[in-house]
Scaffold this motif. Structure first.
Motif, mmCIF file in Angstrom:
data_model
loop_
_atom_site.group_PDB
_atom_site.id
_atom_site.type_symbol
_atom_site.label_atom_id
_atom_site.label_comp_id
_atom_site.label_asym_id
_atom_site.label_seq_id
_atom_site.Cartn_x
_atom_site.Cartn_y
_atom_site.Cartn_z
ATOM 1 N N ALA A 1 71.067 52.183 44.399
ATOM 2 C CA ALA A 1 70.317 51.089 45.012
ATOM 3 C C ALA A 1 69.885 50.067 43.968
ATOM 4 O O ALA A 1 70.025 48.848 44.174
ATOM 5 C CB ALA A 1 69.099 51.636 45.750
ATOM 6 N N ALA A 2 69.369 50.535 42.841
ATOM 7 C CA ALA A 2 68.921 49.620 41.796
ATOM 8 C C ALA A 2 70.097 48.803 41.258
ATOM 9 O O ALA A 2 69.992 47.592 41.044
ATOM 10 C CB ALA A 2 68.256 50.397 40.664
ATOM 11 N N ASP B 1 64.759 51.326 49.013
ATOM 12 C CA ASP B 1 64.361 49.932 49.208
ATOM 13 C C ASP B 1 63.600 49.416 47.986
ATOM 14 O O ASP B 1 63.819 48.288 47.532
ATOM 15 C CB ASP B 1 63.494 49.813 50.471
ATOM 16 C CG ASP B 1 63.115 48.375 50.773
ATOM 17 O OD1 ASP B 1 64.022 47.546 50.969
ATOM 18 O OD2 ASP B 1 61.899 48.086 50.787
ATOM 19 N N LEU B 2 62.720 50.252 47.439
ATOM 20 C CA LEU B 2 61.982 49.865 46.239
ATOM 21 C C LEU B 2 62.932 49.706 45.058
ATOM 22 O O LEU B 2 62.835 48.733 44.293
ATOM 23 C CB LEU B 2 60.910 50.904 45.923
ATOM 24 C CG LEU B 2 60.118 50.694 44.628
ATOM 25 C CD1 LEU B 2 59.367 49.366 44.653
ATOM 26 C CD2 LEU B 2 59.156 51.849 44.390
ATOM 27 N N ALA B 3 63.850 50.654 44.870
ATOM 28 C CA ALA B 3 64.802 50.565 43.760
ATOM 29 C C ALA B 3 65.665 49.316 43.883
ATOM 30 O O ALA B 3 65.939 48.632 42.882
ATOM 31 C CB ALA B 3 65.667 51.823 43.716
ATOM 32 N N LEU B 4 66.115 49.018 45.094
ATOM 33 C CA LEU B 4 66.898 47.801 45.333
ATOM 34 C C LEU B 4 66.100 46.566 44.940
ATOM 35 O O LEU B 4 66.605 45.652 44.274
ATOM 36 C CB LEU B 4 67.292 47.730 46.810
ATOM 37 C CG LEU B 4 68.091 46.509 47.259
ATOM 38 C CD1 LEU B 4 69.510 46.573 46.732
ATOM 39 C CD2 LEU B 4 68.087 46.412 48.794
ATOM 40 N N SER B 5 64.823 46.544 45.310
ATOM 41 C CA SER B 5 63.960 45.400 45.020
ATOM 42 C C SER B 5 63.745 45.227 43.521
ATOM 43 O O SER B 5 63.749 44.106 43.004
ATOM 44 C CB SER B 5 62.612 45.560 45.729
ATOM 45 O OG SER B 5 62.773 45.595 47.128
ATOM 46 N N VAL B 6 63.538 46.339 42.810
ATOM 47 C CA VAL B 6 63.340 46.255 41.363
ATOM 48 C C VAL B 6 64.619 45.740 40.698
ATOM 49 O O VAL B 6 64.568 44.915 39.776
ATOM 50 C CB VAL B 6 62.916 47.620 40.784
ATOM 51 C CG1 VAL B 6 62.928 47.593 39.268
ATOM 52 C CG2 VAL B 6 61.523 47.996 41.297
ATOM 53 N N PRO C 1 56.907 66.910 39.150
ATOM 54 C CA PRO C 1 57.657 67.939 39.879
ATOM 55 C C PRO C 1 58.885 67.385 40.605
ATOM 56 O O PRO C 1 59.048 66.173 40.756
ATOM 57 C CB PRO C 1 56.623 68.502 40.863
ATOM 58 C CG PRO C 1 55.584 67.429 40.996
ATOM 59 C CD PRO C 1 55.530 66.746 39.673
ATOM 60 N N ALA C 2 59.715 68.297 41.090
ATOM 61 C CA ALA C 2 61.016 67.942 41.669
ATOM 62 C C ALA C 2 60.959 66.968 42.846
ATOM 63 O O ALA C 2 61.852 66.126 42.977
ATOM 64 C CB ALA C 2 61.741 69.222 42.086
ATOM 65 N N PRO C 3 59.956 67.023 43.740
ATOM 66 C CA PRO C 3 59.953 66.081 44.864
ATOM 67 C C PRO C 3 59.705 64.623 44.460
ATOM 68 O O PRO C 3 59.872 63.722 45.277
ATOM 69 C CB PRO C 3 58.791 66.584 45.740
ATOM 70 C CG PRO C 3 58.604 68.004 45.360
ATOM 71 C CD PRO C 3 58.906 68.062 43.903
ATOM 72 N N ASP C 4 59.323 64.398 43.219
ATOM 73 C CA ASP C 4 59.028 63.040 42.756
ATOM 74 C C ASP C 4 60.248 62.407 42.100
ATOM 75 O O ASP C 4 61.176 63.085 41.673
ATOM 76 C CB ASP C 4 57.888 63.055 41.730
ATOM 77 C CG ASP C 4 56.538 63.377 42.336
ATOM 78 O OD1 ASP C 4 56.465 63.562 43.571
ATOM 79 O OD2 ASP C 4 55.557 63.451 41.586
ATOM 80 N N ASN C 5 60.217 61.076 42.033
ATOM 81 C CA ASN C 5 61.146 60.351 41.192
ATOM 82 C C ASN C 5 60.489 59.040 40.813
ATOM 83 O O ASN C 5 59.343 58.775 41.194
ATOM 84 C CB ASN C 5 62.503 60.126 41.861
ATOM 85 C CG ASN C 5 63.643 60.191 40.853
ATOM 86 O OD1 ASN C 5 63.511 59.761 39.707
ATOM 87 N ND2 ASN C 5 64.770 60.752 41.276
ATOM 88 N N GLY C 6 61.180 58.218 40.033
ATOM 89 C CA GLY C 6 60.551 56.981 39.597
ATOM 90 C C GLY C 6 61.516 56.077 38.861
ATOM 91 O O GLY C 6 62.707 56.373 38.721
ATOM 92 N N LEU C 7 60.988 54.964 38.368
ATOM 93 C CA LEU C 7 61.758 53.959 37.653
ATOM 94 C C LEU C 7 60.974 53.516 36.428
ATOM 95 O O LEU C 7 59.765 53.272 36.520
ATOM 96 C CB LEU C 7 62.016 52.732 38.542
ATOM 97 C CG LEU C 7 62.596 52.980 39.935
ATOM 98 C CD1 LEU C 7 62.504 51.708 40.770
ATOM 99 C CD2 LEU C 7 64.036 53.439 39.850
ATOM 100 N N LYS C 8 61.653 53.445 35.278
ATOM 101 C CA LYS C 8 61.018 52.936 34.077
ATOM 102 C C LYS C 8 61.954 51.941 33.410
ATOM 103 O O LYS C 8 63.164 52.180 33.333
ATOM 104 C CB LYS C 8 60.666 54.075 33.113
ATOM 105 C CG LYS C 8 59.728 53.632 31.982
ATOM 106 C CD LYS C 8 59.102 54.818 31.279
ATOM 107 C CE LYS C 8 58.099 54.373 30.215
ATOM 108 N NZ LYS C 8 57.419 55.500 29.564
ATOM 109 N N LEU C 9 61.393 50.834 32.917
ATOM 110 C CA LEU C 9 62.175 49.717 32.408
ATOM 111 C C LEU C 9 62.042 49.610 30.894
ATOM 112 O O LEU C 9 60.954 49.814 30.341
ATOM 113 C CB LEU C 9 61.713 48.413 33.071
ATOM 114 C CG LEU C 9 61.734 48.433 34.609
ATOM 115 C CD1 LEU C 9 61.208 47.112 35.161
ATOM 116 C CD2 LEU C 9 63.125 48.718 35.133
ATOM 117 N N TRP C 10 63.151 49.208 30.226
ATOM 118 C CA TRP C 10 63.221 49.258 28.772
ATOM 119 C C TRP C 10 63.792 47.965 28.187
ATOM 120 O O TRP C 10 64.659 47.328 28.780
ATOM 121 C CB TRP C 10 64.111 50.429 28.332
ATOM 122 C CG TRP C 10 63.565 51.733 28.785
ATOM 123 C CD1 TRP C 10 63.845 52.384 29.943
ATOM 124 C CD2 TRP C 10 62.585 52.535 28.107
ATOM 125 N NE1 TRP C 10 63.118 53.551 30.025
ATOM 126 C CE2 TRP C 10 62.339 53.662 28.908
ATOM 127 C CE3 TRP C 10 61.922 52.411 26.884
ATOM 128 C CZ2 TRP C 10 61.444 54.657 28.547
ATOM 129 C CZ3 TRP C 10 61.031 53.397 26.527
ATOM 130 C CH2 TRP C 10 60.798 54.511 27.346
#
Length: 443
Positions: free
Chosen positions: A51-52, A18-23, A95-104
């Motif tokens: 989703a993004a 949902d967050l990725a879709l929103s971004v 660590p492996a359980p994490d993920n994220g989004l970075k914009l360029w």
């Protein structure tokens, strides 16, 4: 929503589809007409990238999908593909359980504070400009084997070979089951003999934790020491960081590597951008060469922003992020690896190159806290009342006649970080204990 290195957190908790879709929706609604999307090897990255990309297209912008790539590959590709923005799905060294989004940006620079706030505001307010059914964005899947395109990783390797010389070394590359394969490819093309460790991408990071610390890279150090290798290279999961091991198996500190890169990249009268937690080693070495140090907030995004200033020839962080602004404004671990190999092939063993750089005892630690903002407010009040030489650019930095200490909140974790340095061992211990006590009193 954004920390110092983008959005990061536990999948299904802080980071969701949902967050990725929103971004994605926010990017398109804010006018970014073509967005390049890539991801690291984490399995959760597949659904987040989907989703993004759907959010971008839903609001009428186009998407170019790169699939699994290194973060610097994605950052460089924004400009190469004449796109308006890049979205990398990664938690970098987390660590492996994490993920994220970075914009360029097309320049290779990460989104600045104003850009991040504009995207955050649209997500908070759900302010999206949805396209009509017949005006949805298109998707170009560069990760589809059936499509004939120049591979982004291949193009990245081409750029490295074009930018860097050297050759003839025996090098071990520990990709950490991440996206560092481009390093091995470029080094081979440059004429080095390359052996790899943990080169199969696997987002569970089975061989070692993603962050390339001395402890996590012990196997690399042992392997390099036991062979005839001249150099060891280690990356994190998305290959934006690079750390190094000498031919004798010694893991080189980030501050020494920063000092070495900065010395080689600058001329008298130029500047180097470094974060506030950087060792005195760097400033002392560069001062003797007529090069000044410009301190920034901690985070490669802030170092990159300062690196856009005229006269700044290099920027780096002791954590392993290295930026040559004449090449790209993103931290490019493969570029750093190739430049280090070139330096060693031209000037001799890495152990000798760092051995003539004077280093000082430096202490780093962290305190886990529940309310970072409240703790830091208490720290700031106590330090301002007690000390004279205080900087508040990022956290609280106290200078003394023989050293300094820094107390700052982590941008991505529930931690307050403490750093202290002095020109004598006992004084460094005293300053670290002094700073740690300030944090404990503020908890």
């Amino acid at each position: 929503m954004f920390g110092t290195s983008g959005i990061r957190g536990r999948i299904g908790d802080e980071v969701t589809c949902d967050l990725a879709l929103s971004v994605g929706r926010a990017l398109a609604s804010d006018g970014y007409g073509t967005v390049v999307v890539g991801r690291d090897a984490r399995e959760s990255g597949r659904m987040l990238a989907d989703a993004a990309s759907s959010g971008v297209r839903e609001c009428g912008a186009d998407v170019i999908r790169l699939g699994e790539v290194a973060t610097p590959t994605l950052a460089r590709s924004v400009g190469w593909l004449d796109a308006d923005a890049g979205l990398m799905v990664t938690a970098s060294h987390n660590p492996a359980p994490d993920n994220g989004l970075k914009l360029w940006n097309p320049s290779g620079q990460a989104f600045g504070e104003d850009q991040r706030e504009a995207i955050s505001a649209r997500v908070r307010d759900e302010e999206y400009d949805f396209a009509d059914w017949d005006e949805l964005g298109q998707q170009d899947r560069r990760d589809d084997p059936a499509e004939q395109h120049v591979d982004a990783t291949e193009r990245h390797a081409d750029a490295l070979v074009e930018a860097v010389g050297g050759g003839g070394l025996e090098i071990v590359v520990d990709a950490g089951n991440g996206m560092g394969g481009v390093t091995a490819e470029a080094l081979r093309r440059l004429g080095h003999e390359v052996r790899t460790m943990n080169d199969r991408p696997d987002g569970t990071f089975p061989a070692r934790p993603s962050e390339p610390t001395a402890e996590n890279c012990r196997a690399l150090s042992q392997f390099v020491e036991a062979t005839d290798a001249d150099l060891g290279i280690a990356h994190d999961g998305d290959a934006d960081r690079m750390r190094a091991v000498t031919g004798s198996g010694e893991f080189v500190s980030g501050d020494l590597l920063l000092a070495l890169f900065a010395r080689e990249a600058t001329s008298p009268g130029e500047e180097v951008a470094v974060p506030v937690d950087t060792s005195l080693t760097v400033a002392d070495l560069l001062e003797s060469q007529g090069v000044s140090v410009s301190r920034t907030r901690v985070g490669d995004v802030y170092v990159a922003e300062r690196a856009t200033d005229a006269g700044v020839a290099f920027g780096g962080e002791p954590s392993g992020a290295w930026i040559w602004p004449d090449e790209t404004l993103c931290p490019d671990g493969p570029l750093a690896a190739c430049r280090l190999a070139e330096l060693v092939s031209r000037r001799g063993p890495l152990s000798s190159l760092v051995g003539d750089i004077e280093s000082y005892p430096l202490r780093r630690g962290s305190v886990e806290v529940e309310e970072k903002a409240a703790v830091m407010a208490g720290v700031r009040e106590a330090v301002l009342a007690e000390y004279d030489d205080v900087e508040t650019l990022d956290g609280v930095r106290v200078g003394t006649d023989d050293g300094w200490f820094l107390i700052r909140a982590s941008g991505t974790q529930p931690l307050v970080r403490v750093t202290a340095e002095a020109r004598a061992e006992r004084r460094a211990d005293d300053l670290f204990a002094e700073a740690s006590e300030v944090v404990e009193d503020a908890r």
